[in-house]
Structure formats: C-alpha cells, structure tokens
Write an enzyme that holds these catalytic residues in place. Structure first.
Site, PDB file in Angstrom:
ATOM      1  N   ASP A 103       0.827  -1.169  -0.036  1.00 32.79           N
ATOM      2  CA  ASP A 103      -0.017  -0.096   0.002  1.00 32.79           C
ATOM      3  C   ASP A 103       0.775   1.245   0.087  1.00 32.79           C
ATOM      4  OD1 ASP A 103      -2.562   1.714   0.568  1.00 32.79           O
ATOM      5  OD2 ASP A 103      -3.263  -0.381   0.818  1.00 32.79           O
ATOM      6  N   SER A 126      -6.533   3.381  -2.346  1.00 36.88           N
ATOM      7  CA  SER A 126      -6.520   1.935  -2.008  1.00 36.88           C
ATOM      8  C   SER A 126      -7.741   1.582  -2.309  1.00 36.88           C
ATOM      9  CB  SER A 126      -6.303   2.052  -0.502  1.00 36.88           C
ATOM     10  OG  SER A 126      -5.151   2.678   0.094  1.00 36.88           O
ATOM     11  N   ASP A 162      -5.479  13.840   2.397  1.00 37.37           N
ATOM     12  CA  ASP A 162      -5.326  13.730   1.002  1.00 37.37           C
ATOM     13  C   ASP A 162      -5.007  15.016   0.290  1.00 37.37           C
ATOM     14  OD1 ASP A 162      -5.938  11.013   1.026  1.00 37.37           O
ATOM     15  OD2 ASP A 162      -7.979  11.316   1.405  1.00 37.37           O
ATOM     16  N   ARG A 204     -16.783   7.343  -0.917  1.00 38.41           N
ATOM     17  CA  ARG A 204     -16.039   6.203  -0.346  1.00 38.41           C
ATOM     18  C   ARG A 204     -16.721   5.790   0.791  1.00 38.41           C
ATOM     19  NH1 ARG A 204      -9.421   5.369  -0.056  1.00 38.41           N
ATOM     20  NH2 ARG A 204      -9.304   4.159   1.848  1.00 38.41           N
ATOM     21  N   LYS A 215      -6.494  -2.338   6.590  1.00 38.76           N
ATOM     22  CA  LYS A 215      -6.555  -2.553   5.334  1.00 38.76           C
ATOM     23  C   LYS A 215      -7.355  -3.655   4.886  1.00 38.76           C
ATOM     24  CE  LYS A 215      -4.150   1.047   3.704  1.00 38.76           C
ATOM     25  NZ  LYS A 215      -4.754   2.202   2.844  1.00 38.76           N
ATOM     26  N   ASP A 251       1.772   3.193   3.528  1.00 38.38           N
ATOM     27  CA  ASP A 251       0.757   4.099   3.003  1.00 38.38           C
ATOM     28  C   ASP A 251       0.345   4.930   4.327  1.00 38.38           C
ATOM     29  OD1 ASP A 251      -1.208   5.423   1.262  1.00 38.38           O
ATOM     30  OD2 ASP A 251      -2.715   4.345   2.670  1.00 38.38           O
ATOM     31  N   HIS A 270       0.848   8.602   5.471  1.00 39.27           N
ATOM     32  CA  HIS A 270      -0.024   9.686   5.558  1.00 39.27           C
ATOM     33  C   HIS A 270      -0.124  10.679   6.817  1.00 39.27           C
ATOM     34  CE1 HIS A 270      -2.892   9.083   2.450  1.00 39.27           C
ATOM     35  NE2 HIS A 270      -3.120   7.767   2.646  1.00 39.27           N
ATOM     36  N   ASP A 315      -1.204  -0.426  -4.954  1.00 36.54           N
ATOM     37  CA  ASP A 315      -2.242   0.105  -5.149  1.00 36.54           C
ATOM     38  C   ASP A 315      -2.251   1.426  -5.721  1.00 36.54           C
ATOM     39  OD1 ASP A 315      -1.576   0.790  -2.608  1.00 36.54           O
ATOM     40  OD2 ASP A 315      -3.441   0.599  -1.874  1.00 36.54           O
ATOM     41  N   HIS A 316      -1.003   2.198  -5.217  1.00 39.12           N
ATOM     42  CA  HIS A 316      -0.795   3.634  -5.527  1.00 39.12           C
ATOM     43  C   HIS A 316       0.325   4.118  -4.971  1.00 39.12           C
ATOM     44  CE1 HIS A 316      -1.989   4.835  -1.551  1.00 39.12           C
ATOM     45  NE2 HIS A 316      -3.073   3.902  -1.657  1.00 39.12           N
ATOM     46  N   HIS A 342      -1.249  10.952  -1.705  1.00 33.92           N
ATOM     47  CA  HIS A 342      -0.908  10.177  -2.400  1.00 33.92           C
ATOM     48  C   HIS A 342      -0.256  10.557  -3.677  1.00 33.92           C
ATOM     49  CE1 HIS A 342      -4.389   7.048  -1.316  1.00 33.92           C
ATOM     50  NE2 HIS A 342      -3.640   7.096  -0.117  1.00 33.92           N
TER      51      HIS A 342
END
Length: 513
Positions: free
Chosen positions: A15, A65, A157, A265, A337, A404, A408, A445-446, A463
C-alpha cells in the site's frame, strides 16, 4: 471438481509504494530495501499506471487504496463513484436522482432542516467539494428552508493546512448564492474513524449534536483554524486533527432533521452514519430522534439508508473466478486495510466467495502510526507464510499497510522505517514462496511513501501520480506494447496459474507464453 492449477501464486499488494527517480524526501529510496532491490533487478519487472482513467478515475486524479484494490481484483478499470457523480452533474441528471429527490422532499415537508455532512476538499479520494456545492444549489432550488454544512476537514489527502482554503471557498459560494450555513468544522481523525475507535467518533458526534467544541462564527472560523495551525505544542492542530469548531448554534443536528452524507468512499463513513442512522456505539446523553439519513453511495449493504448512487458490482473478479473453479484462496491484511483485501478486492462485495478464507491481523492501537511505523507487517507475513506452508491455497494474497498509513502522517523518518520493515516481511514471504513452489507477484495500489516532502520542504501526506511496480519471480513478461495498468494484474495471475481469463476482464496478461 477443482480445476487443475499449473502454478500456485502469492500476490502482495504494497500500500502506497510508487516508483520515482527522485531521492530527496523519498522514504522508499532511503529505506533499507535489499529484498525489493534484488527482486526488481533480478526478476521480471515492469511498472503499472495506477491513477486517472487507468483505474476509472478522472484523468490526472491520483489513485487510492479503494480503486487500486478494486482494479487489481477485478482485472478491469471500472468507472469509480467519483466519475459517475461527475457525469451526473455534467449531464444534469443529478437533479432527477430518485433518492436525492425523495430525501429533499422529506426535508421540505418535514421540519425544513437539511444537513450535508462529509469531507470538504478536492482531494478526490473520499469526496469532492464540487459535489457539495452542486447539492447546495439543488437544495436551494428545491426551496429547503435551512441547509447546514457539517464540514469534515481533510489534511491527509490534501495539504495539512489547506482546510482554511476550502472553508473560504465554501463561504464565498454560500454568499454568492445567498443560501446555506456553515455549522461545524471537525477533523476527519474524529468524524471519519474506521477502526472502531468510537471515542473519536464521539467527539465529532457531540460537536455536531450538542455543540461541544470551540465557539466561532462563519466570520471568525478561518481565523480560529489559522490560529490552531500556528499554535505551539498541545494547542497545535492541523486539518485532520481539528477538534470541533461550532460556527452556528442552530446548526446542531436535532430531532426530525434530514442528513445527506456526501462522501462516496464507504469505509470511513460507516461508523459516523451508524451513529446517526442506527445508534451510537458509545455513551452520550443526547441522541436526536426521527432522523432521516441518505448517503452518496452504499456504505454498507446492511444499512437501511437511501443511496444516491447504488453499487453495480462487476462479475467474475479474480476471487469469484477462482471460487467458480473450485479453488481455495486466502486473503490477509491488518485491520486498517482489511476492507481492501475483501470488500474492494472482491469488486465491492461484503460477502466472501465459496472457498475464500480471510484473516484480519489487528492493527496497533496508537494515535498515529508514526508512533509504531512497523504496524503489524510481521503479523500479516506470519499469516501468509502459514497459508503457503499449509499447501491448501493455490492463491494467497495480502496487503502491507505501513508505507501508506505511515506515509499519511507526514513523518519522514517513520515512513523510512515503515518501508524497511515492509521489505523485511516481503523477504520472509519470498523465502516461503521459493520453498513451497509459489510464484510471488508484487505490485502496489498507488504511490505515497516515495514523496514525503514538498518542493518547499513541507510534509507531504497525500498519494501521488507515480507508477507502481509489478514483479514476478518466475517466467518473463511479454513484449509489452500497451500502457500497462493495475487491470493487467489479475489476467497475468490467472495465466501464471494456467487458468483461462474471463471475458469480463478487460486487462491484458503480461506473461510471455
């Protein structure tokens, strides 16, 4: 009868692990990663597009994700909810959306009080401010007497101190159309918890309902937020961690009110909508009665709320296809996750397929993951190795969360540790795969941890748009002439296993045959 498998496969989804030549501020490049370095240099390696249209998002929008795991698992790019909603706005069909019209009618014919709740930014991962502005305009046209905005600030984000910009943009729009009221500002850390830390949800809830928080007004809220950005030590708060700011006392959620949650989401909306629409999972002395809750998308199948954009799950995702072949499979992740290796990887389905097994390893209970950057990577690897050693599962997949989740936080040194620990545990799984004749496939995933610092030296917590790795420890990739994407992972795995690829999958196998 189970299909004959040519080769067992273990898939690792890291991730937040992107590829870039930049070294400064790159937690991956500056981590100790001998395993990934070796795999990338000595085995089949390619890069994949994981953002924008390649994963069903608008062009230029960074992956996340949710869409990453959905694209990997389904073997195709699906129009994500963000694109669906954008199209409804562009084509002017949102104003005829049945669930929206019924919800607005309920508010108008009830007590005339409507609330919009959700993340307000242009991060595009959970929500988008443009959707809120359009909904506000529609509510005005529908002649709802009072519309209140319960503003969940981002800072994860988006830049950690960009929330005040979105507050000003919202207030400017409210003034332009002469409609709507900013009622509350509260950080996503509290309003959008997904790990059953209900004490966080309680802080947001009691701000929204009881007005527990710092009094302000639409005229002073920007100053209050800026003062918190600039405060020292315990008084310092960035957007993600904003405790409630009460901008309008009449904007508390009261008996008979109508609520529309604007995030598309699902995972970080479940607990807050449950608190209002079903019952709080914590003790509080004021619980508004007769609330009507509607949601932008389906947050949980069991929830009774009207949904503006209901799901249309894809058929024959890789988990379903393996199930139809009579093959056992194992999905592993830690708590943070778990939804991604189950709900999202399986195309938006809560229910597991026949012969699919799942293990959730608990994430550490810490305030932020820079305090424990290894998270539970070891526990995830332990479960994956156990599944491989059992010989029961032709397909095993897992997610490693640290790059990930620690990325963050914006804490660079912690992210370096997170990447190093992830590499160690990938190495453990690789050894098990070699010993037990599994092909190891690794992707992400990113991007995230490869960019921890902005050009001006500030922490970067979002991201990225960088491509992600694809590694295969046996065989070679074909002469790849198209722009390979995450949708190519599932078809490639099926070909490695010696299985046919369902026509529903529009991705390409990258395996040289």
């Amino acid at each position: 009868m189970a299909s004959q498998v040519k080769q067992n496969v273990c898939l690792i989804v890291i991730d937040g692990w992107g590829i870039t030549d930049a070294v400064e501020g790159n937690a991956i490049a500056n981590a100790d990663t001998p395993v990934m370095d070796k795999l990338q240099n000595e085995y089949a390696f390619h890069t994949l597009e994981a953002s924008g249209l390649a994963v069903g998002l608008p062009a230029g929008v960074m992956g996340n994700s949710e869409v990453g795991h959905t694209t990997i698992g389904s073997g195709r790019a699906l129009y994500q909810d963000l694109v669906k909603i954008n199209l409804s706005i562009q084509e002017n069909t949102l104003i005829t959306n049945k669930a929206l019209m019924e919800t607005l009618s309920r508010a108008k014919n009830g007590n005339g009080r409507l609330h919009f709740l959700g993340l307000v930014s242009d991060g595009g991962v959970h929500s988008h401010i443009d959707h809120l502005l359009v909904l506000l305009k529609i509510a005005k046209e529908y002649a709802i007497e009072n519309s209140f905005i319960q503003f969940f600030s981002d800072g994860r984000d988006t830049s950690p101190t960009s929330g005040v910009t979105y507050v000003r943009r919202l207030l400017k729009y409210i003034n332009e159309i002469n409609y709507g009221t900013l009622a509350t500002v509260v950080g996503r850390y509290y309003a959008m918890d997904r790990d059953k830390r209900y004490e966080r949800i309680q802080i947001a809830y009691e701000g929204l309902v009881k007005g527990v928080g710092q009094p302000a007004s639409p005229e002073t809220v920007a100053e209050v937020m800026t003062n918190r950005y600039n405060a020292e030590e315990s008084q310092h708060q960035t957007d993600e961690f904003m405790t409630p700011i009460i901008c309008n006392e009449d904007g508390r959620i009261k008996d008979g009110d109508t609520l529309i949650f604007i995030d598309y989401r699902a995972d970080r909306m479940r607990q807050i909508t449950e608190a209002f629409g079903i019952k709080p999972q914590f003790s509080t002395d004021v619980i508004p009665k007769d609330l009507h809750v509607a949601t932008m998308t389906e947050y949980k199948k069991q929830f009774p709320f009207p949904v503006l954009f209901p799901p249309s799950p894809p058929d024959n995702v890789i988990a379903e296809w393996l199930s139809k072949k009579g093959l056992h499979q194992m999905h592993v992740a830690e708590t943070e996750k778990y939804a991604h290796v189950t709900f999202f990887f399986n195309g938006g389905r809560e229910k597991q397929f026949e012969l699919e097994e799942r293990v959730m390893v608990p994430s550490p209970k810490v305030a932020t993951y820079d305090l424990q950057p290894e998270m539970n990577a070891k526990g995830v690897a332990d479960e994956v190795i156990c599944a491989i050693e059992s010989g029961k599962y032709p397909f095993v997949m897992c997610n490693f969360a640290p790059p990930d989740m620690v990325g963050h936080t914006g804490v660079y040194e912690a992210a370096v540790t997170a990447c190093s620990v992830t590499d160690v545990n990938i190495g453990r799984i690789f050894e098990a795969c070699e010993k037990h004749n599994y092909v190891l496939v690794i992707t992400a995933d990113h991007g995230n941890a490869e960019k921890m610092i902005t050009e001006d030296g500030a922490p970067f917590t979002a991201h990225t748009l960088f491509r992600v790795p694809l590694i295969m420890t046996r065989g070679k990739f074909s002469n790849i002439t198209h722009d390979a994407t995450l949708s190519d992972v599932a078809p490639t795995i099926l070909k490695i296993m010696g299985l046919d690829v369902p026509p529903d999958m529009r991705g390409h196998s990258l395996l040289a045959e």
